[in-house]
Write a protein that holds these residues in place. Structure first.
Motif, PDB file in Angstrom:
ATOM      1  N   ASN A   1       3.454  20.043  -4.164  1.00 12.50           N
ATOM      2  CA  ASN A   1       4.265  20.771  -5.149  1.00 12.50           C
ATOM      3  C   ASN A   1       4.366  22.254  -4.810  1.00 12.50           C
ATOM      4  N   VAL A   2       3.252  22.849  -4.353  1.00 15.82           N
ATOM      5  CA  VAL A   2       3.265  24.270  -3.973  1.00 15.82           C
ATOM      6  C   VAL A   2       4.201  24.492  -2.791  1.00 15.82           C
ATOM      7  N   ILE A   3       4.085  23.632  -1.774  1.00 14.98           N
ATOM      8  CA  ILE A   3       4.940  23.766  -0.585  1.00 14.98           C
ATOM      9  C   ILE A   3       6.411  23.598  -0.957  1.00 14.98           C
ATOM     10  N   TYR A   4       6.677  22.604  -1.807  1.00 13.50           N
ATOM     11  CA  TYR A   4       8.066  22.344  -2.202  1.00 13.50           C
ATOM     12  C   TYR A   4       8.652  23.529  -2.969  1.00 13.50           C
ATOM     13  N   ASP A   5       7.864  24.109  -3.871  1.00 13.41           N
ATOM     14  CA  ASP A   5       8.345  25.260  -4.645  1.00 13.41           C
ATOM     15  C   ASP A   5       8.622  26.460  -3.740  1.00 13.41           C
ATOM     16  N   ASN A   6       7.755  26.670  -2.739  1.00 15.09           N
ATOM     17  CA  ASN A   6       7.920  27.826  -1.845  1.00 15.09           C
ATOM     18  C   ASN A   6       9.086  27.658  -0.875  1.00 15.09           C
ATOM     19  N   LEU A   7       9.353  26.419  -0.480  1.00 12.98           N
ATOM     20  CA  LEU A   7      10.395  26.174   0.519  1.00 12.98           C
ATOM     21  C   LEU A   7      11.710  25.691  -0.086  1.00 12.98           C
ATOM     22  N   HIS A   8      11.745  25.545  -1.397  1.00 14.04           N
ATOM     23  CA  HIS A   8      12.891  24.902  -2.042  1.00 14.04           C
ATOM     24  C   HIS A   8      14.226  25.527  -1.638  1.00 14.04           C
ATOM     25  N   ASP A   9      14.307  26.857  -1.639  1.00 16.10           N
ATOM     26  CA  ASP A   9      15.578  27.533  -1.356  1.00 16.10           C
ATOM     27  C   ASP A   9      15.986  27.431   0.109  1.00 16.10           C
ATOM     28  N   ARG A  10      15.033  27.107   0.985  1.00 10.91           N
ATOM     29  CA  ARG A  10      15.337  27.045   2.416  1.00 10.91           C
ATOM     30  C   ARG A  10      15.549  25.617   2.912  1.00 10.91           C
ATOM     31  N   LEU A  11      15.405  24.655   2.036  1.00 12.22           N
ATOM     32  CA  LEU A  11      15.542  23.258   2.441  1.00 12.22           C
ATOM     33  C   LEU A  11      16.984  22.789   2.290  1.00 12.22           C
ATOM     34  N   SER A  12      17.383  21.923   3.194  1.00 13.19           N
ATOM     35  CA  SER A  12      18.700  21.294   3.068  1.00 13.19           C
ATOM     36  C   SER A  12      18.632  20.219   1.986  1.00 13.19           C
ATOM     37  N   ASP A  13      19.772  19.729   1.573  1.00 14.23           N
ATOM     38  CA  ASP A  13      19.805  18.687   0.543  1.00 14.23           C
ATOM     39  C   ASP A  13      19.057  17.433   0.996  1.00 14.23           C
ATOM     40  N   GLU A  14      19.201  17.103   2.268  1.00 10.44           N
ATOM     41  CA  GLU A  14      18.520  15.912   2.785  1.00 10.44           C
ATOM     42  C   GLU A  14      17.009  16.110   2.799  1.00 10.44           C
ATOM     43  N   GLU A  15      16.565  17.317   3.185  1.00 10.23           N
ATOM     44  CA  GLU A  15      15.127  17.605   3.195  1.00 10.23           C
ATOM     45  C   GLU A  15      14.555  17.608   1.775  1.00 10.23           C
ATOM     46  N   LYS A  16      15.328  18.122   0.824  1.00  4.78           N
ATOM     47  CA  LYS A  16      14.888  18.077  -0.581  1.00  4.78           C
ATOM     48  C   LYS A  16      14.726  16.633  -1.056  1.00  4.78           C
ATOM     49  N   LYS A  17      15.631  15.788  -0.610  1.00  9.02           N
ATOM     50  CA  LYS A  17      15.563  14.375  -0.999  1.00  9.02           C
ATOM     51  C   LYS A  17      14.289  13.733  -0.462  1.00  9.02           C
ATOM     52  N   TYR A  18      13.935  14.053   0.797  1.00  6.03           N
ATOM     53  CA  TYR A  18      12.716  13.502   1.386  1.00  6.03           C
ATOM     54  C   TYR A  18      11.471  14.025   0.662  1.00  6.03           C
ATOM     55  N   PHE A  19      11.488  15.324   0.332  1.00  2.25           N
ATOM     56  CA  PHE A  19      10.358  15.908  -0.389  1.00  2.25           C
ATOM     57  C   PHE A  19      10.192  15.238  -1.756  1.00  2.25           C
ATOM     58  N   GLN A  20      11.312  15.034  -2.439  1.00  5.43           N
ATOM     59  CA  GLN A  20      11.257  14.404  -3.755  1.00  5.43           C
ATOM     60  C   GLN A  20      10.746  12.976  -3.658  1.00  5.43           C
ATOM     61  N   PHE A  21      11.110  12.302  -2.567  1.00 10.80           N
ATOM     62  CA  PHE A  21      10.611  10.942  -2.349  1.00 10.80           C
ATOM     63  C   PHE A  21       9.091  10.947  -2.204  1.00 10.80           C
ATOM     64  N   LEU A  22       8.564  11.934  -1.448  1.00  9.72           N
ATOM     65  CA  LEU A  22       7.113  12.045  -1.284  1.00  9.72           C
ATOM     66  C   LEU A  22       6.424  12.304  -2.620  1.00  9.72           C
ATOM     67  N   LEU A  23       6.985  13.211  -3.413  1.00  8.38           N
ATOM     68  CA  LEU A  23       6.390  13.537  -4.712  1.00  8.38           C
ATOM     69  C   LEU A  23       6.429  12.339  -5.656  1.00  8.38           C
ATOM     70  N   ASP A  24       7.560  11.651  -5.692  1.00 11.53           N
ATOM     71  CA  ASP A  24       7.681  10.479  -6.568  1.00 11.53           C
ATOM     72  C   ASP A  24       6.718   9.375  -6.144  1.00 11.53           C
ATOM     73  N   SER A  25       6.589   9.171  -4.834  1.00  8.88           N
ATOM     74  CA  SER A  25       5.676   8.138  -4.333  1.00  8.88           C
ATOM     75  C   SER A  25       4.234   8.485  -4.686  1.00  8.88           C
ATOM     76  N   GLY A  26       3.897   9.771  -4.568  1.00  7.38           N
ATOM     77  CA  GLY A  26       2.547  10.200  -4.927  1.00  7.38           C
ATOM     78  C   GLY A  26       2.255  10.001  -6.400  1.00  7.38           C
ATOM     79  N   GLU A  27       3.232  10.307  -7.249  1.00  9.41           N
ATOM     80  CA  GLU A  27       3.049  10.112  -8.694  1.00  9.41           C
ATOM     81  C   GLU A  27       2.915   8.633  -9.035  1.00  9.41           C
TER      82      GLU A  27
END
Length: 288
Positions: free
Chosen positions: A80-106
């Motif tokens: 979550n910390v990494i995602y918040d810090n990198l959010h503005d620099r990530l592409s839409d596809e990278e955000k989707k992958y990050f969200q997949f990781l977070l959802d899977s972890g939850e």
């Protein structure tokens, strides 16, 4: 079929006192040719190995769940910390992958928590907090929790209950968890823009909570899979594929721990019924 001319004069069990043994017993009447009672048949089955295995399994689940939960919390926190810090620099596809990781972890965290809860319920020495509670309030709480978690859900949940208070002596958090798990799973199998009805009624002996979802059609085999300890089944109607799910088995354990039962009737309109004994509430009230 009648068993004739059979009668047990005595029955002896030899048990090593240095070790615990467990038996399941059945008693049957022995009828004579004219239907008269000629005696009884006592049948005992040694279930010692099964009981020992269940205890080992429960301990392993508890240990493994604790060992997984601690690093998992840390991993999700860092993600979550990494995602918040990198959010503005990530592409839409990278955000989707990050969200997949977070959802899977939850999802994994939910499974771990439910495994611990199941292990606690199966532990005979566990002491859980009970109190006198309103079933209507608990169901409303479960509905609100599901609505908050699924803001965009297209399925509406309605509770129909009498005006009078329905007080039950139980563990509030566990019961809310059971209701919440059932509602979530029913929504998965319900057509979009439909309504799930929850009907709360009472009789002299029990409280009955029925979760009804029109439009769901499951085979008997699918129902058996659904209530097994670990299931993974695709919702044929909504085409939503879930991972390992403990919702129904956990709800069943919670209901049984309270002296009730969870039923999925074999009928055209899919429903799940919870029956909770009223006498338990009365008995506990008298003791307190």
């Amino acid at each position: 079929m009648r068993v004739q001319n059979k009668h047990f004069q005595s029955l002896e069990l030899y048990v090593n006192r240095d070790q615990d043994y467990y038996f399941e017993g059945n008693i049957s009447h022995v009828k004579g040719p004219r239907g008269e009672n000629r005696g009884y048949v006592f049948l005992f089955q040694d279930v010692t190995d099964k009981m020992r295995f269940d205890r080992i399994k429960s301990r392993f689940i508890t240990f493994a769940s604790h060992e997984i939960r601690t690093p998992l919390h840390g991993l999700l926190g860092f993600l979550n910390v990494i995602y918040d810090n990198l959010h503005d620099r990530l592409s839409d596809e990278e955000k989707k992958y990050f969200q997949f990781l977070l959802d899977s972890g939850e999802n994994l965290r939910t499974v771990v928590e439910e495994m611990l809860e199941m292990s606690t319920l199966q532990d005979e020495n566990s002491k859980l907090r009970r109190s006198h509670i309103s079933l209507k309030k608990l169901i409303h709480s479960a509905i609100e929790k599901v609505a908050l978690e699924q803001e965009a859900m297209s399925v509406k949940v309605e509770l129909h209950a009498p005006e009078q208070s329905m007080i039950f002596f139980g563990e509030p958090d566990l019961l809310v968890k059971a209701f919440e798990s059932i509602i979530k799973n029913i929504i998965i199998y319900t057509l979009p823009d439909s309504v799930v009805f929850i009907q709360l009624t009472e009789s002299e002996a029990l409280y009955k909570i029925e979760f009804i979802s029109p439009g769901i059609t499951l085979t008997a085999e699918e129902v058996d899979i659904m209530i097994s300890d670990f299931y993974q089944m695709e919702a044929q109607i909504t085409k939503v594929a879930d991972g390992i799910e403990l919702g129904f088995p956990l709800a069943k354990d919670i209901v049984q721990w309270h002296g009730g039962r969870l039923i999925i009737p074999d009928q055209e309109e899919f429903s799940i019924i919870i029956e909770l004994p009223r006498r338990q509430a009365k008995g506990e009230t008298e003791k307190s």
